[in-house]
Design a protein around this motif. Structure first.
Motif, PDB file in Angstrom:
ATOM      1  N   PRO A   1       5.894  10.730   9.300  1.00  8.72           N
ATOM      2  CA  PRO A   1       4.459  11.054   9.375  1.00  8.72           C
ATOM      3  C   PRO A   1       4.079  11.932  10.573  1.00  8.72           C
ATOM      4  O   PRO A   1       3.027  12.561  10.551  1.00  8.72           O
ATOM      5  CB  PRO A   1       3.792   9.682   9.470  1.00  8.72           C
ATOM      6  CG  PRO A   1       4.847   8.738   9.940  1.00  8.72           C
ATOM      7  CD  PRO A   1       6.142   9.291   9.434  1.00  8.72           C
TER       8      PRO A   1
ATOM      9  N   LEU B   1      17.830   6.343  16.169  1.00  9.91           N
ATOM     10  CA  LEU B   1      16.802   5.333  16.455  1.00  9.91           C
ATOM     11  C   LEU B   1      15.827   5.853  17.516  1.00  9.91           C
ATOM     12  O   LEU B   1      16.237   6.638  18.346  1.00  9.91           O
ATOM     13  CB  LEU B   1      17.406   3.988  16.899  1.00  9.91           C
ATOM     14  CG  LEU B   1      18.431   3.349  15.966  1.00  9.91           C
ATOM     15  CD1 LEU B   1      18.908   2.018  16.547  1.00  9.91           C
ATOM     16  CD2 LEU B   1      17.866   3.152  14.569  1.00  9.91           C
ATOM     17  N   PRO B   2      14.563   5.410  17.526  1.00 15.25           N
ATOM     18  CA  PRO B   2      13.961   4.480  16.581  1.00 15.25           C
ATOM     19  C   PRO B   2      13.832   5.093  15.191  1.00 15.25           C
ATOM     20  O   PRO B   2      13.644   6.307  15.082  1.00 15.25           O
ATOM     21  CB  PRO B   2      12.567   4.232  17.175  1.00 15.25           C
ATOM     22  CG  PRO B   2      12.242   5.494  17.901  1.00 15.25           C
ATOM     23  CD  PRO B   2      13.556   5.953  18.465  1.00 15.25           C
ATOM     24  N   VAL B   3      13.899   4.255  14.177  1.00 16.91           N
ATOM     25  CA  VAL B   3      13.810   4.746  12.808  1.00 16.91           C
ATOM     26  C   VAL B   3      12.707   4.003  12.054  1.00 16.91           C
ATOM     27  O   VAL B   3      12.556   2.790  12.193  1.00 16.91           O
ATOM     28  CB  VAL B   3      15.162   4.600  12.076  1.00 16.91           C
ATOM     29  CG1 VAL B   3      15.562   3.141  11.847  1.00 16.91           C
ATOM     30  CG2 VAL B   3      15.147   5.353  10.749  1.00 16.91           C
ATOM     31  N   ARG B   4      11.937   4.736  11.285  1.00 12.25           N
ATOM     32  CA  ARG B   4      10.878   4.121  10.473  1.00 12.25           C
ATOM     33  C   ARG B   4      11.479   3.704   9.140  1.00 12.25           C
ATOM     34  O   ARG B   4      11.873   4.539   8.335  1.00 12.25           O
ATOM     35  CB  ARG B   4       9.720   5.107  10.288  1.00 12.25           C
ATOM     36  CG  ARG B   4       8.937   5.305  11.582  1.00 12.25           C
ATOM     37  CD  ARG B   4       7.906   6.392  11.477  1.00 12.25           C
ATOM     38  NE  ARG B   4       7.124   6.474  12.699  1.00 12.25           N
ATOM     39  CZ  ARG B   4       5.833   6.131  12.802  1.00 12.25           C
ATOM     40  NH1 ARG B   4       5.173   5.705  11.735  1.00 12.25           N
ATOM     41  NH2 ARG B   4       5.210   6.226  13.961  1.00 12.25           N
ATOM     42  N   ARG B   5      11.526   2.399   8.932  1.00 15.25           N
ATOM     43  CA  ARG B   5      12.099   1.846   7.705  1.00 15.25           C
ATOM     44  C   ARG B   5      11.250   2.203   6.486  1.00 15.25           C
ATOM     45  O   ARG B   5      10.033   2.207   6.551  1.00 15.25           O
ATOM     46  CB  ARG B   5      12.189   0.319   7.826  1.00 15.25           C
ATOM     47  CG  ARG B   5      13.353  -0.139   8.727  1.00 15.25           C
ATOM     48  CD  ARG B   5      13.364  -1.628   8.926  1.00 15.25           C
ATOM     49  NE  ARG B   5      14.638  -2.052   9.505  1.00 15.25           N
ATOM     50  CZ  ARG B   5      15.555  -2.761   8.852  1.00 15.25           C
ATOM     51  NH1 ARG B   5      15.339  -3.164   7.606  1.00 15.25           N
ATOM     52  NH2 ARG B   5      16.692  -3.079   9.447  1.00 15.25           N
ATOM     53  N   ASN B   6      11.930   2.503   5.415  1.00 17.03           N
ATOM     54  CA  ASN B   6      11.310   2.808   4.132  1.00 17.03           C
ATOM     55  C   ASN B   6      10.454   4.077   4.158  1.00 17.03           C
ATOM     56  O   ASN B   6       9.653   4.327   3.270  1.00 17.03           O
ATOM     57  CB  ASN B   6      10.504   1.602   3.620  1.00 17.03           C
ATOM     58  CG  ASN B   6      11.399   0.370   3.528  1.00 17.03           C
ATOM     59  OD1 ASN B   6      12.498   0.438   2.962  1.00 17.03           O
ATOM     60  ND2 ASN B   6      10.955  -0.740   4.088  1.00 17.03           N
ATOM     61  N   VAL B   7      10.656   4.874   5.210  1.00 16.41           N
ATOM     62  CA  VAL B   7      10.074   6.211   5.296  1.00 16.41           C
ATOM     63  C   VAL B   7      11.235   7.200   5.474  1.00 16.41           C
ATOM     64  O   VAL B   7      11.428   8.089   4.672  1.00 16.41           O
ATOM     65  CB  VAL B   7       9.078   6.325   6.473  1.00 16.41           C
ATOM     66  CG1 VAL B   7       8.573   7.763   6.610  1.00 16.41           C
ATOM     67  CG2 VAL B   7       7.918   5.355   6.286  1.00 16.41           C
TER      68      VAL B   7
ATOM     69  N   ASP C   1      15.357  -0.001   3.519  1.00 13.44           N
ATOM     70  CA  ASP C   1      15.902  -1.236   4.096  1.00 13.44           C
ATOM     71  C   ASP C   1      17.355  -1.470   3.695  1.00 13.44           C
ATOM     72  O   ASP C   1      18.178  -1.874   4.523  1.00 13.44           O
ATOM     73  CB  ASP C   1      15.073  -2.437   3.617  1.00 13.44           C
ATOM     74  CG  ASP C   1      13.783  -2.620   4.411  1.00 13.44           C
ATOM     75  OD1 ASP C   1      13.683  -2.062   5.531  1.00 13.44           O
ATOM     76  OD2 ASP C   1      12.885  -3.316   3.904  1.00 13.44           O
TER      77      ASP C   1
ATOM     78  N   LEU D   1      19.834   0.228   6.022  1.00 13.48           N
ATOM     79  CA  LEU D   1      19.888  -0.300   7.394  1.00 13.48           C
ATOM     80  C   LEU D   1      20.438  -1.714   7.438  1.00 13.48           C
ATOM     81  O   LEU D   1      21.101  -2.111   8.396  1.00 13.48           O
ATOM     82  CB  LEU D   1      18.492  -0.270   8.036  1.00 13.48           C
ATOM     83  CG  LEU D   1      18.039   1.093   8.560  1.00 13.48           C
ATOM     84  CD1 LEU D   1      16.553   1.055   8.899  1.00 13.48           C
ATOM     85  CD2 LEU D   1      18.849   1.508   9.790  1.00 13.48           C
TER      86      LEU D   1
END
Lengths: 311, 311, 311
Positions: free
Chosen positions: A176, A269-275, A279, A282
């Motif tokens: 985003p 990382l950091p990583v935005r899950r499901n973007v 899941d 990971l």
């Protein structure tokens, strides 16, 4: 090593990686090397992994560590000849010379504006410190590069690779926010120095700088690019050509377990899950992101070790 | 000790208190125990006493300490399965696993929302770290508990008690802001494990959780409750039933020298003078708040010692 | 030395300067002196040089250092007898006593309001800590004084002076913001204790406190004052009489290479280039500001050494 602000400051990559892996098995072997030496860590931007792993690395070598969030103090001036009657309180010339007297090594994190391409590409923060400081500079992520991350990535691939010339794919992912190209740039440059088969895949418009990618193959078809990959490095970056812009948030570029095939999944990382990644990746056994993060310590430690040895 | 997130993690309270008092007399006795061990302190909320006393305790044991104000970095995601396209940049799953690699022990401070009771009671921050971290977790005050404070309180009462079963009164006090129940909760639980006679006094509506108070006597008449007390622990908390609300700022509940009688005055600090307690109490000889604060170091140190011994 | 909050806490200036210069040549000579001793550094205001040099000095002596930005925690109350139902959460009485238990020495930075002259001159932050703390206090710049800076300045002049009684000029310079008188005050007081010939020059209205300047000559003609100077210390301060006001930004008071003559140029830094002093001075060989900043470490170190020796 006289500084580590870019990939090419490493003179012998294979040996450096081997030594880092050896440090991982015996992190306190060189704890006398840093005695009476001080690392000053300067943050122009926030940090979790880089902060903790670099601090840990320095302490493993017996160094003292002093940490300063520069923005908590005041704004530095980087232009020459300015009449400093506005928002900047101290010129980099003084700041770099002064801090050099309190430090044996200075590590710096300074992100790009993502609005002024020329200024970002000039790496004025990092390069001003290199120019005016009298001690070695270590890059903890700059406008266009994240060489400590790339070294941790190289260590991780070396540890995990089971074949002579693994296929490595750098795959763009949606996000985003507008993010720097730094991680992608340094990963590409690092892989170009490794005995791997590198492919880059991203939507049209997300080409990285030609000066970085050179003749590395670029494929706009993600599925095709991922075929038979051994390592898939997923990362978002904002457009380089339409500088700093988010051109697409196309969810179909998110990494999934299906797309990944049998490859190892890598991310800084950091990583935005499901973007960026679902899941299932990971939380599955093919993800090596935690190992990568652990290797941040030993990437920083081998760099600091080589720097200390040249003092 | 495998973690210290709640009172019941202490297996032998009497011995732990005795050992803490012994550490106070010889704080550097175990300075080799923490060699090459790192405590990472994570603050989701501000701290003065907890920060300094815990850092001091770790250093007394020879540990390295790395401190991170988490909010200076970015927001963590605690929900499972979320599409992280909004305000959170990193999931606790990654953060906890990663930080575990840089730490031998992680200490965490994370206050409650005081708006979402169920979420606060789930202790999602503390428990997520316990779940995903691979190293022991120490609670530096969480949504519902402050076990290091309670241990310091138990040490202080043990040091000062002149009789077999002293009368201890926990007395609510007014405060302009809505405060957590954490300190009161942990103090009650700790006293329930001590050989003391505990009474709680507060205005109606300020009942703590039944799961905490159990069959500890509650008296809404402060004067009556304070009669013949040996130790009076004064503390404000917001309503538990009408969750997080300030129902009363009744000044008549402020602790005074007259009300105190011959009892020792206890408070965890910081304390608002002439709101929670009058100057005459804090400036008098019956106040033991400074000794309590000093014991924070040795509470943290005995906990870290027991944690290090189990690594 | 029992504390160092003002110039007159130094009992033997010549010997102190000599010892500081000796420390500079052998900074780790007394690294056992601070073993098991903790310096707590409390910042009410931002800092770069003072923070790093004082931390370095303490570590050179083998001390542990704990750093707290007080404003990140909460506001302290300094008034006696207040009903603390507003913005302050903890009284200095408790804070100072408590922190004393975690520290062997407390160093404090707290700037003036520049609006309430009486309150600023009362030095209520520094003096409250002196009053209530049970350990020695070191001033890292207070409302009206910066004695560590002044000691670094004295060391620098001693190192560089080539004649018996050098001429030293303190010259006011323009600045866009209202700055404290602290640096100028302490420099004047320090020079009054040195074997130098001190002159102060500033526009009318910028007189420092008579209690500071005493019979030190003041000359409103900058050119005349600078004649045959050996050291020129340039510094902005806001008006003392019209308290905290910027009465002039007269550019003709900026220090230039021409005005400087053959003198050494001194400034405490940070300095605004081409406002306070022109580039040609800072970039020239007569500027000793970097050496001054380096001497901050040894000023702090000799003070901490003398404090530790008296514990």
């Amino acid at each position: 090593m006289k500084k580590y602000t870019e990939i090419k400051d490493i003179s012998n990559l294979q040996e450096t990686i081997k030594d880092a892996i050896s440090l991982k098995n015996n992190p306190f072997e060189f704890e006398d090397l840093g005695k009476h030496k001080t690392l000053v860590m300067l943050f122009f931007n926030a940090s979790l992994r880089t902060r903790l792993s670099t601090e840990k690395a320095a302490k493993n070598l017996g160094m003292e560590v002093m940490i300063l969030n520069v923005n908590d103090a005041w704004n530095l001036e980087f232009e020459d000849g300015t009449i400093m009657n506005a928002n900047t309180s101290e010129h980099i010339k003084e700041a770099a010379q002064v801090i050099s007297q309190y430090a044996d090594v200075i590590a710096i994190r300074a992100f790009p504006s993502l609005t002024d391409k020329l200024k970002d590409e000039s790496e004025f923060v990092m390069n001003s410190f290199v120019k005016y400081a009298s001690v070695p500079i270590v890059n903890m992520e700059s406008a266009t590069a994240h060489p400590l991350q790339a070294l941790a990535d190289a260590i991780t691939i070396t540890e995990l690779s089971k074949k002579a010339k693994p296929k490595v794919v750098l795959s763009w992912a949606p996000h985003p926010k507008a993010l720097p190209q730094a991680v992608a740039n340094s990963f590409v440059e690092m892989m170009q120095n490794m005995d791997v088969n590198l492919t880059i895949t991203h939507p049209k418009g997300y080409e990285l700088s030609k000066a970085i990618t050179k003749n590395t193959p670029i494929n706009h078809n993600q599925e095709d690019a991922l075929k038979d990959a051994d390592f898939v490095y997923v990362k978002n970056w904002s457009s380089y050509n339409d500088y700093g812009k988010v051109l697409s948030q196309d969810e179909s570029w998110m990494m999934t377990k299906t797309k990944l095939g049998n490859a190892k999944f890598m991310h800084c990382l950091p990583v935005r899950r499901n973007v960026v990644v679902e899941d299932a990746v990971l939380d599955g056994e093919q993800s090596v992101v935690i190992q990568q993060a652990n290797n941040r310590t030993f990437a920083a430690q081998i760099v600091l070790k080589q720097v200390l040895e040249k003092l």
